[in-house]
Motif scaffolding. Structure first.
Motif, PDB file in Angstrom:
ATOM      1  N   LEU B 103      -0.090  14.369   4.388  1.00  0.00           N
ATOM      2  CA  LEU B 103       1.354  14.296   4.564  1.00  0.00           C
ATOM      3  C   LEU B 103       1.700  14.558   6.020  1.00  0.00           C
ATOM      4  O   LEU B 103       0.978  15.268   6.736  1.00  0.00           O
ATOM      5  CB  LEU B 103       2.044  15.346   3.677  1.00  0.00           C
ATOM      6  N   LYS B 104       2.827  13.991   6.426  1.00  0.00           N
ATOM      7  CA  LYS B 104       3.260  14.159   7.819  1.00  0.00           C
ATOM      8  C   LYS B 104       3.404  15.654   8.117  1.00  0.00           C
ATOM      9  O   LYS B 104       3.079  16.125   9.187  1.00  0.00           O
ATOM     10  CB  LYS B 104       4.606  13.446   7.995  1.00  0.00           C
ATOM     11  N   GLY B 105       3.859  16.427   7.122  1.00  0.00           N
ATOM     12  CA  GLY B 105       4.116  17.840   7.364  1.00  0.00           C
ATOM     13  C   GLY B 105       2.846  18.621   7.602  1.00  0.00           C
ATOM     14  O   GLY B 105       2.872  19.795   7.930  1.00  0.00           O
ATOM     15  N   GLY B 106       1.675  17.975   7.426  1.00  0.00           N
ATOM     16  CA  GLY B 106       0.451  18.710   7.724  1.00  0.00           C
ATOM     17  C   GLY B 106      -0.313  19.070   6.480  1.00  0.00           C
ATOM     18  O   GLY B 106      -1.465  19.426   6.535  1.00  0.00           O
ATOM     19  N   THR B 147      -0.588   8.474 -11.874  1.00  0.00           N
ATOM     20  CA  THR B 147      -0.304   7.194 -11.210  1.00  0.00           C
ATOM     21  C   THR B 147       0.157   7.508  -9.804  1.00  0.00           C
ATOM     22  O   THR B 147       1.054   8.332  -9.614  1.00  0.00           O
ATOM     23  CB  THR B 147       0.827   6.449 -11.965  1.00  0.00           C
ATOM     24  N   THR B 148      -0.502   6.894  -8.806  1.00  0.00           N
ATOM     25  CA  THR B 148      -0.095   7.153  -7.425  1.00  0.00           C
ATOM     26  C   THR B 148       0.089   5.802  -6.737  1.00  0.00           C
ATOM     27  O   THR B 148      -0.521   4.816  -7.140  1.00  0.00           O
ATOM     28  CB  THR B 148      -1.150   8.004  -6.707  1.00  0.00           C
ATOM     29  N   SER B 149       0.990   5.797  -5.737  1.00  0.00           N
ATOM     30  CA  SER B 149       1.289   4.511  -5.105  1.00  0.00           C
ATOM     31  C   SER B 149       0.451   4.390  -3.839  1.00  0.00           C
ATOM     32  O   SER B 149       0.142   5.383  -3.174  1.00  0.00           O
ATOM     33  CB  SER B 149       2.782   4.472  -4.760  1.00  0.00           C
ATOM     34  N   LEU B 150       0.094   3.148  -3.495  1.00  0.00           N
ATOM     35  CA  LEU B 150      -0.681   2.943  -2.272  1.00  0.00           C
ATOM     36  C   LEU B 150       0.233   2.840  -1.073  1.00  0.00           C
ATOM     37  O   LEU B 150      -0.225   2.869   0.063  1.00  0.00           O
ATOM     38  CB  LEU B 150      -1.501   1.659  -2.392  1.00  0.00           C
ATOM     39  N   GLU B 151       1.573   2.718  -1.328  1.00  0.00           N
ATOM     40  CA  GLU B 151       2.451   2.489  -0.177  1.00  0.00           C
ATOM     41  C   GLU B 151       3.210   3.738   0.212  1.00  0.00           C
ATOM     42  O   GLU B 151       3.487   3.980   1.368  1.00  0.00           O
ATOM     43  CB  GLU B 151       3.463   1.397  -0.528  1.00  0.00           C
ATOM     44  N   THR B 152       3.592   4.542  -0.786  1.00  0.00           N
ATOM     45  CA  THR B 152       4.309   5.765  -0.392  1.00  0.00           C
ATOM     46  C   THR B 152       3.550   6.946  -0.992  1.00  0.00           C
ATOM     47  O   THR B 152       2.823   6.788  -1.969  1.00  0.00           O
ATOM     48  CB  THR B 152       5.730   5.769  -0.997  1.00  0.00           C
ATOM     49  N   ALA B 153       3.727   8.081  -0.392  1.00  0.00           N
ATOM     50  CA  ALA B 153       2.982   9.253  -0.868  1.00  0.00           C
ATOM     51  C   ALA B 153       3.701   9.827  -2.082  1.00  0.00           C
ATOM     52  O   ALA B 153       4.438  10.799  -1.969  1.00  0.00           O
ATOM     53  CB  ALA B 153       2.903  10.284   0.241  1.00  0.00           C
ATOM     54  N   THR B 154       3.546   9.163  -3.226  1.00  0.00           N
ATOM     55  CA  THR B 154       4.150   9.732  -4.447  1.00  0.00           C
ATOM     56  C   THR B 154       3.047   9.837  -5.499  1.00  0.00           C
ATOM     57  O   THR B 154       1.987   9.247  -5.344  1.00  0.00           O
ATOM     58  CB  THR B 154       5.223   8.793  -5.021  1.00  0.00           C
ATOM     59  N   ILE B 178       7.370  14.208  -5.016  1.00  0.00           N
ATOM     60  CA  ILE B 178       8.451  13.331  -4.536  1.00  0.00           C
ATOM     61  C   ILE B 178       8.791  13.724  -3.111  1.00  0.00           C
ATOM     62  O   ILE B 178       8.404  14.801  -2.642  1.00  0.00           O
ATOM     63  CB  ILE B 178       9.720  13.471  -5.423  1.00  0.00           C
ATOM     64  N   GLN B 179       9.507  12.815  -2.468  1.00  0.00           N
ATOM     65  CA  GLN B 179       9.876  13.083  -1.074  1.00  0.00           C
ATOM     66  C   GLN B 179      11.366  13.332  -1.024  1.00  0.00           C
ATOM     67  O   GLN B 179      12.158  12.480  -1.410  1.00  0.00           O
ATOM     68  CB  GLN B 179       9.524  11.863  -0.229  1.00  0.00           C
ATOM     69  N   GLN B 180      11.753  14.510  -0.573  1.00  0.00           N
ATOM     70  CA  GLN B 180      13.196  14.799  -0.518  1.00  0.00           C
ATOM     71  C   GLN B 180      13.806  14.137   0.700  1.00  0.00           C
ATOM     72  O   GLN B 180      13.096  13.542   1.521  1.00  0.00           O
ATOM     73  CB  GLN B 180      13.402  16.307  -0.464  1.00  0.00           C
ATOM     74  N   VAL B 186       7.810  17.435  -1.998  1.00  0.00           N
ATOM     75  CA  VAL B 186       7.908  18.549  -2.938  1.00  0.00           C
ATOM     76  C   VAL B 186       7.104  18.207  -4.187  1.00  0.00           C
ATOM     77  O   VAL B 186       7.187  17.095  -4.696  1.00  0.00           O
ATOM     78  CB  VAL B 186       9.389  18.789  -3.313  1.00  0.00           C
ATOM     79  N   LEU B 187       6.288  19.170  -4.620  1.00  0.00           N
ATOM     80  CA  LEU B 187       5.524  18.984  -5.854  1.00  0.00           C
ATOM     81  C   LEU B 187       6.385  19.557  -6.985  1.00  0.00           C
ATOM     82  O   LEU B 187       6.739  20.737  -6.949  1.00  0.00           O
ATOM     83  CB  LEU B 187       4.214  19.784  -5.730  1.00  0.00           C
TER      84      LEU B 187
END
Lengths: 139, 199
Positions: B103-106, B147-154, B178-180, B186-187
């Motif tokens: 994740l970008k946040g590290g 289920t995880t997406s290859l395009e967004t980190a979800t 999810i991404q706030q 946030v998990l």
């Protein structure tokens, strides 16, 4: 004013059980927030609230305190207390409730601005415009 | 040549002839007959099945897929084996999947699962057969399928999860990543959460 609150002393090391509708753990700073009728249970103490934020102690992974907001009811043994907000600090085993606190003990009720409940001894100290309604119960 | 009259000299003369011949014979034996009794190739056992399988269908061994999402999270998929899935067009089934989301946040989130099927059109991967998710914030989650997406980190789990973290033992009906709005990931454990914390 000093009030006895719940006879049984609360064991600070007892396991703490928290149930809620949802828990979100922030992946950047690791803060955890419980949402949706959260109930914190430890020993005989039950603390129900709308939302609880977990605050960790500095450095290590221990929980320092739980900030419950959104209407809190605390039941300890057979006494109950309601307030807008409560801070349950696990470290020194005490609950500080604030925002028009209402304590009901059997027939009589007490209201005040804030209340500090020491779970170890089961005594609560209420301060800020304390009003007591003693119901002598003739009727 | 002086005739060798005594026995010893006659013996030496014969030996001078016989010994080299014996040497020659030994030498030729060494080279001509030295081939081992059986052919080396056939003694080493190997499974023919594997080779037929490899030859039969298209497959990739140890494929990796990595990329960076639009909002800067790096996603990397590794697998032992991948092959086009027979039933669904342009989707891949693979075995021994390990995925890593930086994740970008590290924070890094790593997932491992025995099987997965990657769906081309929706660019999502469904890991199944017992998935383990580890995050660098110390959360370890176990569930049956994700289920995880290859395009967004979800990330969305199908069913209930069990997790351990600094909060202690967590059980929940479902878990999603999810991404706030401010890009913070946030998990979220939902559908009834129960946490047991040992002070």
């Amino acid at each position: 004013q000093q009030v006895a609150f719940g006879k049984i002393a609360n064991n600070p090391d007892a396991a703490l059980e928290i149930t809620a509708d949802q828990l979100s753990v922030n992946q950047e700073n690791g803060t955890a927030v419980f949402d949706g009728n959260v109930v914190i249970g430890q020993g005989v103490m039950r603390l129900a609230a709308g939302r609880v934020l977990v605050v960790y102690a500095e450095g290590d992974q221990k929980i320092e305190r739980l900030e419950a907001t959104g209407g809190v009811t605390l039941v300890n043994g057979e006494d109950a207390a309601e307030a807008e907000r409560a801070d349950y600090s696990i470290a020194n085993n005490e609950v500080v409730m604030s925002g028009n606190v209402l304590v009901t003990q059997g027939p009589n009720a007490l209201t005040s601005e804030s209340m500090t409940l020491d779970l170890a001894t089961g005594t609560a100290r209420m301060n800020g415009r304390v009003k007591t309604i003693l119901n002598t119960g003739q009727d | 040549m002086l005739r060798a009259d005594n026995r010893y000299s006659r013996l030496v003369v014969w030996l001078k002839i016989i010994l080299p011949i014996v040497g020659l014979v030994l030498l030729s034996l060494l080279f001509l007959v030295a081939r081992p009794a059986t052919d080396v190739q056939s003694t080493i056992p190997y499974a023919k099945v594997e080779i037929d399988e490899i030859v039969a269908d298209q497959r990739i061994s140890a494929p990796t897929h990595s990329g960076v999402t639009a909002d800067g999270d790096a996603i990397e998929f590794k697998a032992k084996l991948a092959a086009p899935s027979p039933d669904k067009p342009d989707s891949i089934t693979s075995e021994g999947i390990s995925a890593r989301i930086d994740l970008k946040g590290g924070t890094t989130i790593s997932l491992t699962a025995p099987q997965a099927s990657v769906d081309g059109p929706t660019q999502t991967a469904r890991l199944s057969g017992g998935v383990e998710v580890n995050t660098s914030t110390g959360v370890m989650v176990r569930t049956d399928a994700v289920t995880t997406s290859l395009e967004t980190a979800t990330l969305v789990t199908d069913g209930p999860v069990e997790a351990t973290s600094s909060l202690g033992q967590i059980t929940a009906g479902q878990m999603t990543l999810i991404q706030q709005n401010r890009g913070v990931h946030v998990l979220v454990f939902q559908n009834g959460v129960r946490v047991i914390y040992q002070p």
